[in-house]
Design a protein around this motif. Structure first.
Motif, PDB file in Angstrom:
ATOM      1  N   LYS A   1      23.451 -51.093 -17.828  1.00 39.18           N
ATOM      2  CA  LYS A   1      24.484 -52.074 -17.446  1.00 39.18           C
ATOM      3  C   LYS A   1      24.411 -52.403 -15.960  1.00 39.18           C
ATOM      4  CE  LYS A   1      27.672 -50.903 -21.145  1.00 39.18           C
ATOM      5  NZ  LYS A   1      28.965 -50.294 -21.492  1.00 39.18           N
ATOM      6  N   ARG A   2      24.146 -51.386 -15.128  1.00 36.76           N
ATOM      7  CA  ARG A   2      24.008 -51.641 -13.692  1.00 36.76           C
ATOM      8  C   ARG A   2      22.815 -52.539 -13.406  1.00 36.76           C
ATOM      9  NH1 ARG A   2      21.072 -49.320  -9.711  1.00 36.76           N
ATOM     10  NH2 ARG A   2      20.529 -47.498 -10.926  1.00 36.76           N
ATOM     11  N   LEU A   3      21.681 -52.260 -14.057  1.00 32.57           N
ATOM     12  CA  LEU A   3      20.488 -53.079 -13.852  1.00 32.57           C
ATOM     13  C   LEU A   3      20.701 -54.500 -14.351  1.00 32.57           C
ATOM     14  CD1 LEU A   3      17.730 -50.484 -14.800  1.00 32.57           C
ATOM     15  CD2 LEU A   3      18.314 -51.309 -12.504  1.00 32.57           C
ATOM     16  N   ARG A   4      21.417 -54.660 -15.461  1.00 32.80           N
ATOM     17  CA  ARG A   4      21.729 -56.000 -15.973  1.00 32.80           C
ATOM     18  C   ARG A   4      22.621 -56.763 -14.993  1.00 32.80           C
ATOM     19  NH1 ARG A   4      23.186 -54.961 -22.383  1.00 32.80           N
ATOM     20  NH2 ARG A   4      21.060 -54.534 -23.099  1.00 32.80           N
ATOM     21  N   ARG A   5      23.610 -56.079 -14.416  1.00 33.30           N
ATOM     22  CA  ARG A   5      24.499 -56.726 -13.433  1.00 33.30           C
ATOM     23  C   ARG A   5      23.709 -57.165 -12.204  1.00 33.30           C
ATOM     24  NH1 ARG A   5      27.960 -52.488 -14.581  1.00 33.30           N
ATOM     25  NH2 ARG A   5      27.411 -51.466 -12.627  1.00 33.30           N
ATOM     26  N   LEU A   6      22.828 -56.300 -11.708  1.00 32.69           N
ATOM     27  CA  LEU A   6      22.007 -56.652 -10.552  1.00 32.69           C
ATOM     28  C   LEU A   6      21.118 -57.850 -10.849  1.00 32.69           C
ATOM     29  CD1 LEU A   6      20.949 -53.100  -9.335  1.00 32.69           C
ATOM     30  CD2 LEU A   6      22.394 -54.718  -8.099  1.00 32.69           C
ATOM     31  N   ARG A   7      20.521 -57.863 -12.030  1.00 32.94           N
ATOM     32  CA  ARG A   7      19.656 -58.981 -12.425  1.00 32.94           C
ATOM     33  C   ARG A   7      20.462 -60.279 -12.494  1.00 32.94           C
ATOM     34  NH1 ARG A   7      16.924 -58.663 -18.213  1.00 32.94           N
ATOM     35  NH2 ARG A   7      19.114 -58.803 -18.774  1.00 32.94           N
ATOM     36  N   ALA A   8      21.637 -60.231 -13.098  1.00 36.77           N
ATOM     37  CA  ALA A   8      22.472 -61.430 -13.224  1.00 36.77           C
ATOM     38  C   ALA A   8      22.897 -61.936 -11.846  1.00 36.77           C
ATOM     39  CB  ALA A   8      23.692 -61.123 -14.082  1.00 36.77           C
ATOM     40  N   SER A   9      23.222 -61.020 -10.947  1.00 36.15           N
ATOM     41  CA  SER A   9      23.614 -61.399  -9.594  1.00 36.15           C
ATOM     42  C   SER A   9      22.464 -62.090  -8.862  1.00 36.15           C
ATOM     43  CB  SER A   9      24.054 -60.160  -8.828  1.00 36.15           C
ATOM     44  OG  SER A   9      24.299 -60.469  -7.481  1.00 36.15           O
ATOM     45  N   ARG A  10      21.261 -61.523  -8.978  1.00 38.51           N
ATOM     46  CA  ARG A  10      20.090 -62.147  -8.340  1.00 38.51           C
ATOM     47  C   ARG A  10      19.793 -63.513  -8.946  1.00 38.51           C
ATOM     48  NH1 ARG A  10      18.253 -56.713  -8.406  1.00 38.51           N
ATOM     49  NH2 ARG A  10      17.150 -57.100 -10.343  1.00 38.51           N
ATOM     50  N   GLN A  11      19.950 -63.649 -10.269  1.00 41.61           N
ATOM     51  CA  GLN A  11      19.715 -64.936 -10.911  1.00 41.61           C
ATOM     52  C   GLN A  11      20.713 -65.987 -10.413  1.00 41.61           C
ATOM     53  OE1 GLN A  11      19.898 -63.710 -15.037  1.00 41.61           O
ATOM     54  NE2 GLN A  11      17.679 -63.588 -15.210  1.00 41.61           N
TER      55      GLN A  11
ATOM     56  N   GLN B   1       8.643 -57.080 -14.911  1.00 34.15           N
ATOM     57  CA  GLN B   1       8.626 -57.794 -16.192  1.00 34.15           C
ATOM     58  C   GLN B   1       8.926 -56.827 -17.332  1.00 34.15           C
ATOM     59  OE1 GLN B   1       4.660 -59.404 -16.078  1.00 34.15           O
ATOM     60  NE2 GLN B   1       5.316 -61.325 -15.119  1.00 34.15           N
ATOM     61  N   VAL B   2       8.277 -55.668 -17.300  1.00 34.26           N
ATOM     62  CA  VAL B   2       8.493 -54.640 -18.331  1.00 34.26           C
ATOM     63  C   VAL B   2       9.933 -54.133 -18.267  1.00 34.26           C
ATOM     64  CG1 VAL B   2       7.822 -52.301 -19.058  1.00 34.26           C
ATOM     65  CG2 VAL B   2       6.061 -53.966 -18.430  1.00 34.26           C
ATOM     66  N   LEU B   3      10.415 -53.865 -17.060  1.00 33.31           N
ATOM     67  CA  LEU B   3      11.785 -53.364 -16.889  1.00 33.31           C
ATOM     68  C   LEU B   3      12.809 -54.375 -17.415  1.00 33.31           C
ATOM     69  CD1 LEU B   3      13.829 -51.289 -15.776  1.00 33.31           C
ATOM     70  CD2 LEU B   3      13.646 -52.479 -13.568  1.00 33.31           C
ATOM     71  N   ASN B   4      12.641 -55.640 -17.092  1.00 32.10           N
ATOM     72  CA  ASN B   4      13.590 -56.657 -17.554  1.00 32.10           C
ATOM     73  C   ASN B   4      13.601 -56.771 -19.070  1.00 32.10           C
ATOM     74  OD1 ASN B   4      15.025 -57.710 -15.286  1.00 32.10           O
ATOM     75  ND2 ASN B   4      13.088 -58.571 -14.582  1.00 32.10           N
TER      76      ASN B   4
ATOM     77  N   LEU C   1       2.764 -44.130 -10.096  1.00 38.96           N
ATOM     78  CA  LEU C   1       3.299 -43.504 -11.302  1.00 38.96           C
ATOM     79  C   LEU C   1       2.951 -44.245 -12.586  1.00 38.96           C
ATOM     80  CD1 LEU C   1       6.836 -42.569  -9.951  1.00 38.96           C
ATOM     81  CD2 LEU C   1       5.000 -40.980 -10.530  1.00 38.96           C
ATOM     82  N   PHE C   2       2.943 -45.581 -12.521  1.00 41.86           N
ATOM     83  CA  PHE C   2       2.787 -46.367 -13.748  1.00 41.86           C
ATOM     84  C   PHE C   2       1.487 -47.156 -13.806  1.00 41.86           C
ATOM     85  CE2 PHE C   2       7.392 -45.948 -12.983  1.00 41.86           C
ATOM     86  CZ  PHE C   2       7.707 -45.204 -14.099  1.00 41.86           C
ATOM     87  N   ASP C   3       0.698 -47.133 -12.736  1.00 39.18           N
ATOM     88  CA  ASP C   3      -0.590 -47.824 -12.690  1.00 39.18           C
ATOM     89  C   ASP C   3      -0.442 -49.296 -13.068  1.00 39.18           C
ATOM     90  OD1 ASP C   3      -3.310 -47.980 -12.177  1.00 39.18           O
ATOM     91  OD2 ASP C   3      -3.842 -47.610 -14.273  1.00 39.18           O
ATOM     92  N   MET C   4       0.562 -49.953 -12.470  1.00 37.17           N
ATOM     93  CA  MET C   4       0.741 -51.393 -12.691  1.00 37.17           C
ATOM     94  C   MET C   4       1.304 -52.007 -11.418  1.00 37.17           C
ATOM     95  SD  MET C   4       4.162 -51.677 -15.143  1.00 37.17           S
ATOM     96  CE  MET C   4       3.708 -50.504 -16.390  1.00 37.17           C
ATOM     97  N   SER C   5       1.149 -53.310 -11.298  1.00 34.59           N
ATOM     98  CA  SER C   5       1.683 -53.998 -10.129  1.00 34.59           C
ATOM     99  C   SER C   5       3.206 -54.015 -10.207  1.00 34.59           C
ATOM    100  CB  SER C   5       1.166 -55.435 -10.084  1.00 34.59           C
ATOM    101  OG  SER C   5       1.745 -56.191 -11.143  1.00 34.59           O
TER     102      SER C   5
END
Length: 98
Positions: free
Chosen positions: A76-86, A56-59, A46-50
């Motif tokens: 907000k959901r994506l931010r929470r998931l990112r913070a949890s993984r960090q 990186q773009v999403l973050n 869909l986006f022709d990128m790795s």
């Protein structure tokens, strides 16, 4: 099933500062599980990128006020998931069980 492009076109309210690709990425994140196969394969098609570049773009995108205005619940959901993984990565590095 609605395509990513059609879903992105429906999301124009409050997303003036977002590019078309930004809106498409948000639309994809909202419904990526509906695509057959692995998420990484869908990203390439869909986006022709790795997958690495996509995340990186999403973050960067979810840190923008325009993305928050366009889809506050998703961002907000994506931010929470990112913070949890960090937190998990940091704990592993320090040898702490989470």
């Amino acid at each position: 099933m609605q395509s990513v492009h059609a879903a992105a076109a429906d999301d124009d309210s409050g997303s003036d500062a977002l590019t078309r690709r930004d809106r498409e990425i948000l639309a994809f994140e909202r419904q990526w599980w509906k695509y057959a196969g692995a998420k990484e394969q869908a990203i390439r098609e869909l986006f022709d990128m790795s997958a690495t570049r996509y995340y990186q773009v999403l973050n960067a995108l979810i840190d923008t006020p325009a993305a928050l205005a366009a889809d506050p619940m998703l961002v907000k959901r994506l931010r929470r998931l990112r913070a949890s993984r960090q937190r998990q990565r940091s704990a592993r590095r320090l040898g702490i069980e989470v």
